[in-house]
Design a protein around this motif. Sequence first.
Motif, PDB file in Angstrom:
ATOM      1  N   PHE A   1       4.950  15.408  -5.949  1.00  0.00           N
ATOM      2  CA  PHE A   1       5.865  15.897  -4.922  1.00  0.00           C
ATOM      3  C   PHE A   1       7.134  16.464  -5.551  1.00  0.00           C
ATOM      4  O   PHE A   1       7.693  17.436  -5.046  1.00  0.00           O
ATOM      5  N   ARG A   2       7.589  15.858  -6.638  1.00  0.00           N
ATOM      6  CA  ARG A   2       8.787  16.347  -7.318  1.00  0.00           C
ATOM      7  C   ARG A   2       8.537  17.732  -7.917  1.00  0.00           C
ATOM      8  O   ARG A   2       9.402  18.615  -7.863  1.00  0.00           O
ATOM      9  N   GLU A   3       7.361  17.937  -8.509  1.00  0.00           N
ATOM     10  CA  GLU A   3       7.030  19.244  -9.085  1.00  0.00           C
ATOM     11  C   GLU A   3       6.961  20.324  -8.017  1.00  0.00           C
ATOM     12  O   GLU A   3       7.353  21.472  -8.255  1.00  0.00           O
TER      13      GLU A   3
ATOM     14  N   LEU B   1      13.199  13.657  -0.982  1.00  0.00           N
ATOM     15  CA  LEU B   1      11.865  13.500  -1.558  1.00  0.00           C
ATOM     16  C   LEU B   1      11.159  12.284  -0.960  1.00  0.00           C
ATOM     17  O   LEU B   1       9.969  12.341  -0.621  1.00  0.00           O
ATOM     18  N   ILE B   2      11.901  11.192  -0.825  1.00  0.00           N
ATOM     19  CA  ILE B   2      11.323   9.980  -0.229  1.00  0.00           C
ATOM     20  C   ILE B   2      10.924  10.230   1.217  1.00  0.00           C
ATOM     21  O   ILE B   2       9.887   9.736   1.695  1.00  0.00           O
ATOM     22  N   LYS B   3      11.734  11.005   1.938  1.00  0.00           N
ATOM     23  CA  LYS B   3      11.409  11.331   3.327  1.00  0.00           C
ATOM     24  C   LYS B   3      10.093  12.122   3.399  1.00  0.00           C
ATOM     25  O   LYS B   3       9.269  11.896   4.284  1.00  0.00           O
ATOM     26  N   LYS B   4       9.918  13.043   2.459  1.00  0.00           N
ATOM     27  CA  LYS B   4       8.683  13.827   2.419  1.00  0.00           C
ATOM     28  C   LYS B   4       7.483  12.924   2.129  1.00  0.00           C
ATOM     29  O   LYS B   4       6.410  13.061   2.738  1.00  0.00           O
ATOM     30  N   LEU B   5       7.659  11.989   1.199  1.00  0.00           N
ATOM     31  CA  LEU B   5       6.578  11.056   0.867  1.00  0.00           C
ATOM     32  C   LEU B   5       6.253  10.150   2.051  1.00  0.00           C
ATOM     33  O   LEU B   5       5.083   9.864   2.328  1.00  0.00           O
TER      34      LEU B   5
ATOM     35  N   PHE C   1       1.205   4.317  -2.899  1.00  0.00           N
ATOM     36  CA  PHE C   1       1.071   5.734  -2.580  1.00  0.00           C
ATOM     37  C   PHE C   1       2.252   6.529  -3.149  1.00  0.00           C
ATOM     38  O   PHE C   1       2.072   7.598  -3.732  1.00  0.00           O
ATOM     39  N   VAL C   2       3.454   5.981  -2.984  1.00  0.00           N
ATOM     40  CA  VAL C   2       4.661   6.648  -3.497  1.00  0.00           C
ATOM     41  C   VAL C   2       4.599   6.779  -5.012  1.00  0.00           C
ATOM     42  O   VAL C   2       4.879   7.854  -5.571  1.00  0.00           O
ATOM     43  N   MET C   3       4.235   5.706  -5.705  1.00  0.00           N
ATOM     44  CA  MET C   3       4.159   5.728  -7.168  1.00  0.00           C
ATOM     45  C   MET C   3       3.120   6.740  -7.653  1.00  0.00           C
ATOM     46  O   MET C   3       3.330   7.430  -8.657  1.00  0.00           O
TER      47      MET C   3
ATOM     48  N   ALA D   1       0.834  -1.206   0.000  1.00  0.00           N
ATOM     49  CA  ALA D   1       0.000   0.000   0.000  1.00  0.00           C
ATOM     50  C   ALA D   1       0.870   1.257   0.000  1.00  0.00           C
ATOM     51  O   ALA D   1       0.587   2.227  -0.724  1.00  0.00           O
ATOM     52  N   TYR D   2       1.943   1.230   0.772  1.00  0.00           N
ATOM     53  CA  TYR D   2       2.833   2.404   0.852  1.00  0.00           C
ATOM     54  C   TYR D   2       3.492   2.709  -0.487  1.00  0.00           C
ATOM     55  O   TYR D   2       3.531   3.855  -0.932  1.00  0.00           O
TER      56      TYR D   2
END
Length: 291
Positions: free
Chosen positions: A89-91, A101-105, A81-83, A77-78
């Motif tokens: 989030f990158r934009e 970026l991964i930490k923010k996600l 969500f990331v995909m 599930a996680y």
Amino acid sequence: MAAAAALLGRAAGLGLGLVTAAGGRRLLRCGTGAGLRERGTGTLLDAAVLCWPGGAAERCLSRGTSSNQRPKRPLTAYFRFVMDNRTAFREKNPEVSNTELIKKLAGAWKELPASQKQVYEEARKTDWIRYGEQLAAYKAQLTPAQAAALKEERRKQMARRRSIRAKRELTLLGKPKRARSGFNIFLSENFQQTEGNSPVAKLKKLFDTWQKMSASQKQPYLQLAQDDKVRYENEIKSWEAKMIELGREDLVRSRRQRLKKKPAETAKQTATAKAKASSSGKKAKLKKSEE
């Protein structure tokens, strides 16, 4: 000599090898796949030429069947969500690194309401049902030989992953690097300026040079290797003392050696006990017969 030859083999091989097919075409044998690719094009050839007698599971399986064709496990599930949200989030954060970026996600996932997380969980469950059906169909079309070969391939893959995880853990724990040999020191000092069309060619040339060097020419490198060995022994003792304090005695050399020796010693003790029992029994029988 054997160690250097093994080093050359690893650098030169990497699981690849050249073979010649009908018509004189040069083919590259894939190290991790199930077939052959034409040299220079990377084109996977048809299944009729994928296999040859005695091919190992990593190189080839009958009719081109490979673990690469095995259905892929569904995302968690996680990761779903990331995909779904990585691009957005990158934009919004074009300046941050991938790690940030991964930490923010990850932070956004933790704060996500349970009702929204449930959507991703339901999608995962649906995909798991589909995955189970696809996996059953995949296994059903395998011959016993293919199933056995794929099982062995899977076992080796898992062993490699465990080894990688173990090495990463030791790196994170700051385990000192092993002492280098005289040849390795010579190699590192001369590799960049050595002429050669490829790293393998350079390695072979330096190995030949090392073999032809006199004892006096090798002595500076051997002395550096001896100094590095002293460095390693001092650092590893300090590191192992720290691991004992942290409760990781399993990473200490003497502890691992005892664990390795224990089965052998137990077997030896059992054999000795049996021999004594047998000897005692024979003596008792002999005494009884004499009486």
